[in-house]
Enzyme design. Structure first.
Site, PDB file in Angstrom:
ATOM      1  N   HIS A 256       0.846  -1.196   0.000  1.00 41.62           N
ATOM      2  CA  HIS A 256       0.000   0.000   0.000  1.00 41.62           C
ATOM      3  C   HIS A 256       0.880   1.244   0.000  1.00 41.62           C
ATOM      4  CE1 HIS A 256      -3.116   2.892   1.209  1.00 41.62           C
ATOM      5  NE2 HIS A 256      -3.965   1.994   0.749  1.00 41.62           N
ATOM      6  N   GLU A 314      -7.903  -4.882  -0.023  1.00 44.48           N
ATOM      7  CA  GLU A 314      -8.537  -5.640  -1.100  1.00 44.48           C
ATOM      8  C   GLU A 314      -8.550  -7.144  -0.848  1.00 44.48           C
ATOM      9  OE1 GLU A 314      -9.972  -3.626  -2.739  1.00 44.48           O
ATOM     10  OE2 GLU A 314      -8.789  -2.096  -3.763  1.00 44.48           O
TER      11      GLU A 314
HETATM   12  N1  COA Z   1       3.671  -7.908  -4.839  1.00 47.91           N
HETATM   13  C1  COA Z   1       4.980  -7.937  -5.160  1.00 47.91           C
HETATM   14  N2  COA Z   1       5.788  -6.864  -5.099  1.00 47.91           N
HETATM   15  C2  COA Z   1       5.234  -5.714  -4.696  1.00 47.91           C
HETATM   16  C3  COA Z   1       3.872  -5.608  -4.352  1.00 47.91           C
HETATM   17  C4  COA Z   1       3.091  -6.760  -4.423  1.00 47.91           C
HETATM   18  N3  COA Z   1       1.797  -6.746  -4.115  1.00 47.91           N
HETATM   19  N4  COA Z   1       3.613  -4.331  -3.991  1.00 47.91           N
HETATM   20  C5  COA Z   1       4.755  -3.652  -4.121  1.00 47.91           C
HETATM   21  N5  COA Z   1       5.738  -4.488  -4.552  1.00 47.91           N
HETATM   22  C6  COA Z   1       7.128  -4.150  -4.764  1.00 47.91           C
HETATM   23  C7  COA Z   1       7.356  -3.600  -6.170  1.00 47.91           C
HETATM   24  O1  COA Z   1       7.596  -4.600  -7.095  1.00 47.91           O
HETATM   25  C8  COA Z   1       8.562  -2.740  -5.935  1.00 47.91           C
HETATM   26  O2  COA Z   1       9.673  -3.584  -5.832  1.00 47.91           O
HETATM   27  P1  COA Z   1      11.078  -3.220  -6.515  1.00 47.91           P
HETATM   28  O3  COA Z   1      11.500  -1.953  -5.841  1.00 47.91           O
HETATM   29  O4  COA Z   1      11.898  -4.410  -6.224  1.00 47.91           O
HETATM   30  O5  COA Z   1      10.738  -3.042  -7.972  1.00 47.91           O
HETATM   31  C9  COA Z   1       8.329  -2.155  -4.536  1.00 47.91           C
HETATM   32  O6  COA Z   1       7.464  -3.075  -3.875  1.00 47.91           O
HETATM   33  C10 COA Z   1       7.698  -0.776  -4.519  1.00 47.91           C
HETATM   34  O7  COA Z   1       6.587  -0.762  -5.395  1.00 47.91           O
HETATM   35  P2  COA Z   1       5.790   0.564  -5.773  1.00 47.91           P
HETATM   36  O8  COA Z   1       4.866   0.259  -6.901  1.00 47.91           O
HETATM   37  O9  COA Z   1       6.719   1.708  -5.910  1.00 47.91           O
HETATM   38  O10 COA Z   1       4.973   0.814  -4.469  1.00 47.91           O
HETATM   39  P3  COA Z   1       3.649   1.671  -4.343  1.00 47.91           P
HETATM   40  O11 COA Z   1       3.623   2.218  -2.965  1.00 47.91           O
HETATM   41  O12 COA Z   1       3.475   2.617  -5.448  1.00 47.91           O
HETATM   42  O13 COA Z   1       2.549   0.513  -4.532  1.00 47.91           O
HETATM   43  C11 COA Z   1       0.545  -0.605  -4.634  1.00 47.91           C
HETATM   44  C12 COA Z   1       1.373   0.429  -3.878  1.00 47.91           C
HETATM   45  C13 COA Z   1      -0.735  -0.874  -3.873  1.00 47.91           C
HETATM   46  C14 COA Z   1       0.172  -0.047  -6.016  1.00 47.91           C
HETATM   47  C15 COA Z   1       1.345  -1.930  -4.771  1.00 47.91           C
HETATM   48  O14 COA Z   1       1.693  -2.408  -3.509  1.00 47.91           O
HETATM   49  C16 COA Z   1       0.628  -2.986  -5.582  1.00 47.91           C
HETATM   50  O15 COA Z   1       0.662  -2.956  -6.817  1.00 47.91           O
HETATM   51  N6  COA Z   1      -0.082  -3.969  -4.900  1.00 47.91           N
HETATM   52  C17 COA Z   1      -0.795  -4.978  -5.592  1.00 47.91           C
HETATM   53  C18 COA Z   1      -2.144  -4.456  -6.085  1.00 47.91           C
HETATM   54  C19 COA Z   1      -3.088  -4.204  -4.951  1.00 47.91           C
HETATM   55  O16 COA Z   1      -3.268  -5.004  -4.047  1.00 47.91           O
HETATM   56  N7  COA Z   1      -3.731  -3.013  -5.012  1.00 47.91           N
HETATM   57  C20 COA Z   1      -4.710  -2.606  -4.045  1.00 47.91           C
HETATM   58  C21 COA Z   1      -4.200  -1.473  -3.221  1.00 47.91           C
HETATM   59  S1  COA Z   1      -5.303  -1.044  -1.907  1.00 47.91           S
END
Ligand code: COA
Length: 378
Positions: A256, A314
Site C-alpha cells: 500500500h 482488497e
Molecule cells: N507484490 C509484489 N511486489 C510488490 C507488491 C506486491 N503486491 N507491492 C509492491 N511491490 C514491490 C514492487 O515490485 C517494488 O519492488 P522493486 O522496488 O523491487 O521493484 C516495490 O514493492 C515498490 O513498489 P511501488 O509500486 O513503488 O509501491 P507503491 O507504494 O506505489 O505501490 C501498490 C502500492 C498498492 C500499487 C502496490 O503495492 C501494488 O501494486 N499492490 C498490488 C495491487 C493491490 O493489491 N492493489 C490494491 C491497493 S489497496
C-alpha cells in the site's frame, strides 16, 4: 527545466482540512468520524455511518428513522436512467462504465441545485443502477427497490429478487462502513475539485466514479478472488505464490502507498469474514485465505526484503464480498456504492468553505517561436 519544486502526484501535500477520516500509515490507524474503524465498522448500520459523516454525530433513534426513510424514498431511478442501463447491458459495457454513464443521467429528474438533497439521491440510487445492470446483463428484468429494507439489504434484494440472510446483510454493511471514506484519495479529490468550481453533485460523483474505475485505485479485489480460486483448485499455496513472485508479477491484495503495516481495514474485514464464514458453518474458504495471507507475507519478505509488504484492504474485501453473494464483476461498483458516502460528505464540506482548487504547473515548453504559415511548413 524550471527550478520550481514539483510534487508529482501531489504526494504528501496537504491541501485542506477534514474531520471525516484520519489515517496513520505508520501505526496502521484509521478513524472515521472520530471512531476507530474497528468500533464503527462492525457496530454501525450503513445509514448510521452516513448520518455520522453528514452530521458529525451519531443519530438518535428518531433521527435515524427519519434519515433512513428520507434516503430510501429516492431509490427508484428515472426511466431515462434505466434506458441508459439497458443500452449499456446490450452494448456489454463494463459495470463501472455503466455506473458512470447512468449516474450522469440522474440529473434527468433533478436540477442539481440542492446539494443536501442531491447527496441523498446519489447515495440512494447507485445500488439501483448496479443491480439493474447486473440483472439485465444476465437476461433478467430489474427488481424494483423496496423502501422497507435497509440500504445494504435492499441492494442484495435487488440483485437476487430474494430477501437476503441477515448474516449477508451484516457482512456487506461492515464492508460498506470500512471503505466509506479514506482521506483525500484520488476519487474523493476529483469530486472535491469538481464542486470547487461551483458545479453540482451529479457531476462530482460521475467524475469520482471515473477516477475510481482505474486499476490503481479501485480494481484489485477481483484479481484477489481469481488468485484464491486458482489456489483452491490446485491446493498448492506456496507453489502459486513463489511462481507469481519469481515471474516478477505482483501479489494482489498486498502492499500500500500509505500503510507500512497491515492495513487496518484488512484487520476489520478479516474478523468480519471469519464471523461470516463460521456462522454459515463452512470456514474452508476463509481458512484457505488465511493460509494464503500468511504464506504471502512470509514470501514477500523473502523476495522483497525490507519493503514491509503487508496485507491491504482488497485481500479480505474479496473474501467477504464473495461470501456475502456479491458477484466478482460487482466488487468495484460495490466499492463505489460505499465510497459515495465519503464523496458526497467531502463535497458538502468543500462547498461549506469553498476555495476553487487550481494548482499550478511548471512550464517546460518553448516561449519564443515565430508563426509559420501553413503553406510554408515542412
Ligand atoms: N507484490 C509484489 N511486489 C510488490 C507488491 C506486491 N503486491 N507491492 C509492491 N511491490 C514491490 C514492487 O515490485 C517494488 O519492488 P522493486 O522496488 O523491487 O521493484 C516495490 O514493492 C515498490 O513498489 P511501488 O509500486 O513503488 O509501491 P507503491 O507504494 O506505489 O505501490 C501498490 C502500492 C498498492 C500499487 C502496490 O503495492 C501494488 O501494486 N499492490 C498490488 C495491487 C493491490 O493489491 N492493489 C490494491 C491497493 S489497496
Amino acid at each position: 527545466m524550471s527550478d520550481e519544486e514539483i510534487h508529482r502526484g501531489l504526494e504528501d501535500i496537504v491541501v485542506g482540512e477534514t474531520n471525516l477520516s484520519y489515517i496513520d500509515g505508520q501505526q496502521g490507524e484509521l478513524v472515521i468520524g472520530g471512531y476507530p474503524l474497528s468500533e464503527l465498522a462492525t457496530n454501525a448500520t450503513f445509514e448510521e455511518t452516513l448520518f455520522l459523516l453528514y452530521n458529525d454525530d451519531l443519530p438518535t433513534e428518531a433521527e435515524l428513522e427519519d434519515f433512513s426513510s428520507e434516503l430510501a424514498q429516492y431509490r427508484s431511478v428515472p426511466e431515462g436512467t434505466m434506458d441508459v442501463v439497458r443500452a449499456a447491458a446490450v452494448a456489454e459495457s463494463s459495470p463501472m462504465d455503466t455506473l458512470r454513464m447512468a449516474t450522469a443521467s440522474l440529473s434527468l429528474d433533478m436540477d442539481g441545485e440542492e446539494p443536501h438533497r442531491d447527496t441523498l439521491v446519489l447515495v440512494s440510487r447507485l445500488p439501483t443502477i448496479v443491480a439493474a445492470y447486473w440483472r439485465l446483463r444476465d437476461g433478467d428484468e430489474p427488481v424494483a427497490p423496496r423502501e422497507d429494507l435497509s440500504h445494504a439489504a435492499n441492494y442484495l434484494y435487488m440483485l437476487t429478487g430474494e430477501e437476503p440472510d441477515p448474516a449477508e446483510v451484516r457482512g456487506l454493511e461492515t464492508y460498506l462502513n470500512t471503505v466509506v471514506d479514506h482521506g483525500f484519495n484520488a476519487s474523493t479529490f476529483t469530486g472535491r475539485t469538481i464542486v470547487s468550481t461551483d458545479s453540482d453533485l451529479y457531476s462530482a460523483v460521475t467524475g469520482a466514479i471515473g477516477a475510481l474505475k482505474g486499476p490503481l485505485h479501485g480494481g484489485a479485489p477481483g484479481p484477489v478472488l481469481d488468485m484464491l480460486l486458482e489456489i483452491q483448485a490446485s491446493g498448492d499455496v506456496e507453489g502459486y505464490i513463489r511462481e507469481t513472485l519469481e515471474s516478477g508479477e505482483r501479489l494482489m491484495g498486498f502492499g500500500h502507498r500509505v500503510y507500512e503495516v497491515r492495513d487496518p481495514r484488512a484487520e476489520v474485514l478479516s474478523t468480519a469474514a471469519e464471523t461470516f464464514y463460521e456462522a454459515g458453518g463452512d470456514s474452508a474458504f476463509f481458512e484457505l485465505a488465511m493460509a494464503v495471507e500468511d504464506a504471502s507475507v512470509d514470501l514477500l519478505a523473502e523476495y522483497k526484503p525490507g519493503l514491509n509488504l503487508e496485507t491491504n484492504v482488497e485481500f479480505y474485501t474479496a473474501v467477504l464480498l464473495h461470501g456475502a453473494g456479491i458477484p466478482k464483476a460487482l466488487f468495484t461498483p460495490t466499492f463505489a456504492i460505499a465510497r459515495a458516502g465519503g464523496w458526497t460528505a467531502h463535497c458538502l464540506q468543500q462547498l461549506d468553505d469553498n476555495r476553487l482548487i487550481r494548482p499550478r504547473a511548471s512550464y517546460v515548453g518553448e516561449r519564443d517561436r515565430t508563426w509559420t504559415p501553413l503553406e510554408d511548413r515542412q
